[in-house]
Design an enzyme around this catalytic site. Structure first.
Site, PDB file in Angstrom:
ATOM      1  N   LYS A 166       3.616   7.332  -8.649  1.00  0.00           N
ATOM      2  CA  LYS A 166       3.335   6.033  -8.976  1.00  0.00           C
ATOM      3  C   LYS A 166       3.724   5.492 -10.397  1.00  0.00           C
ATOM      4  O   LYS A 166       3.277   4.338 -10.727  1.00  0.00           O
ATOM      5  CB  LYS A 166       1.771   6.080  -8.899  1.00  0.00           C
ATOM      6  CG  LYS A 166       1.306   6.305  -7.446  1.00  0.00           C
ATOM      7  CD  LYS A 166       1.296   5.058  -6.373  1.00  0.00           C
ATOM      8  CE  LYS A 166       1.031   5.602  -4.740  1.00  0.00           C
ATOM      9  NZ  LYS A 166       1.276   4.622  -3.899  1.00  0.00           N
ATOM     10  N   ASN A 167       4.463   6.255 -11.065  1.00  0.00           N
ATOM     11  CA  ASN A 167       4.670   5.930 -12.489  1.00  0.00           C
ATOM     12  C   ASN A 167       5.902   4.900 -12.559  1.00  0.00           C
ATOM     13  O   ASN A 167       6.917   5.355 -11.820  1.00  0.00           O
ATOM     14  CB  ASN A 167       4.953   7.077 -13.310  1.00  0.00           C
ATOM     15  CG  ASN A 167       5.286   6.584 -14.669  1.00  0.00           C
ATOM     16  OD1 ASN A 167       6.584   6.265 -15.072  1.00  0.00           O
ATOM     17  ND2 ASN A 167       4.340   6.863 -15.714  1.00  0.00           N
TER      18      ASN A 167
END
Ligand SMILES: [Zn+2]
Lengths: 438, 315
Positions: B103-104
């Site tokens: 999700k980064n």
């Protein structure tokens, strides 16, 4: 366990307010668990969640004594950058070792600055220690020629990618520090240029997608979070178009407000299990639905011509009965054909509030989803999905979504600013205290 | 004591701990001694502006624990370029890191930077495919794929077929639909669905997908999007809408999205408002009751208002 009252069975699931207060008080007064290490560089927004949540629960004044309130305010100012703006946490400040050569690794940060200002507002700070002139000068340097804003300014370069989150926070900083009125200001005898609002509006317009939602950039998939940020930013600068065609003098957005509304209401969904495929989710729901129907005495709708209607087609995900909605509720998702997630109850719900259509979605179904499915029964707070452990982001946005959906145990929230209306109402007096000349 | 303090290779550097300032820090984390030490050494390196192999190693260590650190990525990029490091090696490390932190977004920004500098994208589409096996709707990965197509002019390199494959696996994958829209319409100067031949192909593609799963909003939106982009009336879609939702057979509606579309089409017809109202009533009462307020709002927009009633019901 207490004896269940009849309203517990028929009525809405219970909002366990004391448990939520306990959860947030623990977050405020003790160290956050080590799992948050990967978020250390986001501490200012974690701080904002904690303080604002206690405010929404009406517990801030009872939880904080005057020394603590002042102490937390001091920590936020500890993060103020000497050249304007705020840091996310003190970890980039080199202290006595700071020099012009290493200054690039310690920039002020746009989201950090918005969340710092918002938290100061909630903590009833007087804003006297804000370096307002430098912050607004820095802000005008944070805009790119295409109208978008970045995250940090490093060696004269705007870093951080094209992302409406920065646009939202940048316009929010501008709003808190100088209200919506346009034009250059004179602060302490120095002219401070306004940002280019026309360019910003154009940059939102090109990210409106073919299906009505708004993305972070042209041709990217629309997303409820980015839609919220874009609409919220337009509202901050008074350039929001809520119906009909947008104006050109000055430019407003979105260009297709009716499509935006339609896309937003479609975010509400009965799909709640992230591990279930959409098909299996429907099949499972269908079995129980058929039984309930019989119990309800609703006649079966067998088709003479053999076509299967949408609400009985095993390939379909729509067609939930009113009865299902009242029992299970329905949360909101962030994109088409995804399952509900606590936080989108805020992103999508608040977007509708900003568009001045707060009643277009099903408030009771959202409340039931949050209270019955993602509220944590033991720890308080909210998880992302049913059964998940609570985290700060979902716990805060769950409360915010609950407030928007009309729950009377949470303070009224301002959808655009994502803090209590009460906190926002302190802004005019702060603007008054700035006493600029134009 | 610690892995850096005990290492002679680091003995020349004095760690620089963070000063929280005061006794009331907000959102302080019970991080490990390991993290605290790594952060103190990172701060000392950055303060000294050191661009060295050991600095590269240490940023790896820190990013693994805190990938959201917004200047460590810039610092690492500076080290890579200053040392003329092997960028292919960097990509291999990034592959692992991206899989560990899906999700980064900083990871993807960094990848852009590295691949842009390399000037070639061999292996990139394979890596993207691996990411899609984990999550076929990962927002960052789709954005990255769009960037690859633009940067390396991959418009004709099987991209349309790729969307077909992705939709063959999951016809409800809206990210894949959106990517198809981009491939068809996103190229600078391209007519896209403005070209009648392309339009016919894309309408056919969406209709076929609806034939597989009618209660899927993605292809219905795709059809509406085509009409809007070409300035065509929605009436051109009346045939397909009625195929899945006919007011003559209100018990046999097969897609709420068809019914919604039909309501819009009827509303534009002369004397069609009454019928549009019937379609909206069906949505509110039977096929999409979750949005009953919205359907009431739509009726209200047509001058068939029952809005006040519906709003009162919900509150
Ligand atoms: Zn979420």
């Amino acid at each position: 366990m207490a004896i269940m009252k009849s309203e517990d069975i028929m009525g809405e699931p219970h909002f366990d307010k004391p448990r939520h207060i306990k959860y947030w008080t623990r977050c405020l007064k003790t160290l956050l668990p080590h799992q948050y290490t990967s978020n250390e560089s986001n501490r200012m927004y974690l701080a904002y969640f904690i303080v604002s949540a206690l405010d929404l629960l009406g517990a801030l004044d009872s939880v904080l004594n005057e020394d603590e309130r002042q102490g937390y305010i001091d920590w936020i100012y500890r993060c103020q950058h000497p050249n304007g703006g705020f840091r996310m946490w003190p970890g980039t400040d080199f202290g006595a070792k700071a020099n012009p050569k290493n200054a690039r690794w310690d920039p002020a940060n746009i989201p950090a600055t918005y969340f710092a200002l918002a938290t100061l507002l909630i903590l009833k700070d007087d804003f006297k220690r804000i370096n307002r002139r430098l912050t607004l000068i820095w802000l005008s340097q944070m805009q790119r020629s295409d109208g978008s804003f970045g995250e940090t300014l490093v060696s004269g370069r705007v870093e951080g990618g094209q992302d409406p989150r920065f646009g939202y926070c940048a316009t929010g900083i501008r709003y808190i520090l100088r209200a919506a009125t346009e034009g250059d200001l004179s602060i302490d005898g120095q002219v401070v240029k306004d940002v280019d609002l026309d360019a910003f509006v154009r940059c939102v317009r090109v990210a409106e997608a073919y299906d009505g939602g708004i993305a972070d950039a042209p041709f990217h998939e629309p997303h409820a979070g980015y839609t919220f940020c874009s609409l919220g930013a337009l509202a901050f600068v008074d350039r929001l178009n809520t119906r009909g065609l947008p104006t050109e003098q000055p430019p407003t957005a979105p260009c297709h407000p009716q499509s935006v509304l339609s896309w937003l209401v479609c975010r509400q969904t009965e799909l709640a299990d992230p591990d279930a495929g959409i098909d299996s989710e429907f099949v499972a729901a269908q079995d129980t639905r058929d039984t309930r129907k019989k119990e309800d005495g609703v006649t079966s709708e067998a088709q003479a011509d053999g076509t299967v209607p949408a609400h009985q087609d095993p390939e379909c995900s729509a067609g939930v009965t009113i009865f299902d909605l009242l029992v299970d509720g329905a949360g909101m998702n962030g994109r088409i054909n995804k399952v509900a997630d606590t936080c989108y109850g805020f992103w999508a719900g608040a977007s509708l509030h900003i568009m001045q259509q707060p009643n277009l979605y099903h408030h009771e179904a959202v409340r039931r989803y949050l209270l019955g499915k993602t509220q944590h029964p033991v720890l308080g707070g909210y998880g992302k999905f049913p059964g998940d452990l609570p985290d700060l982001l979902h716990s805060y946005l769950g409360l915010a979504a609950l407030s928007l959906a009309g729950h009377d145990q949470v303070k009224e929230i301002d959808g655009g600013m994502c803090l209590s209306k009460e906190a926002r109402s302190r802004l005019p007096a702060i603007w008054e205290s700035f006493a600029d000349s134009r | 004591m610690g892995k850096y303090a005990d290492d002679p290779a680091w003995s020349d550097l004095t760690p620089l701990p963070t000063d929280e300032g005061g006794s009331h820090p907000l959102a302080q984390i019970a991080y490990s001694a390991d993290y605290e030490e790594t952060m103190s050494y990172l701060r000392a390196l950055m303060a000294a502006n050191e661009f060295s192999p050991r600095a590269l190693d240490l940023t790896e260590d820190l990013i693994d624990m805190n990938p959201a650190h917004y200047t460590v990525w810039l610092y690492r990029a500076q080290c890579l370029f200053a040392l003329n490091s092997d960028l292919h090696e960097e990509l291999e490390w990034l592959n692992e890191t991206a899989l560990a932190h899906q999700k980064n977004y900083q990871i993807w920004h960094h990848r852009n930077l590295v691949v842009d500098k390399l000037g070639e994208c061999g292996g990139e589409t394979e890596f993207v495919a691996r990411m899609f096996e984990k999550d076929a709707k990962n927002y960052h990965v789709w954005s990255y794929r769009q960037w690859l197509v633009k940067r390396f002019d991959l418009w004709e390199a099987g991209e349309l077929e790729f969307t077909e494959r992705m939709l063959g696996e999951d016809v409800r994958n809206n990210s894949a639909w959106n990517h198809r829209w981009f491939v068809v319409n996103g190229r600078a100067g391209a007519a896209g669905v403005g070209d009648p031949e392309v339009r016919a192909r894309e309408v056919g593609f969406a209709e076929e997908a609806i034939g597989k799963v009618a209660q899927n909003q993605s292809p219905w939106n795709y059809l509406r999007g085509i009409m809007r982009r070409c300035g065509k009336p929605l009436a051109e879609l009346k045939g397909i809408a009625e195929q899945y939702a006919s007011l003559d057979r209100p018990d046999a509606v097969r897609s709420s999205f068809a019914l919604d579309l039909l309501a819009d089409i009827l509303a534009e017809e002369e004397d069609g408002k009454e019928q549009a109202g019937r379609a909206l009533d069906l949505l509110a009462s039977r096929y999409d009751p979750i949005r009953k307020n919205y359907w009431a709002y739509r009726k209200d927009q047509l001058g068939l208002g029952e809005l006040k009633q519906a709003v009162a019901d919900v509150a």
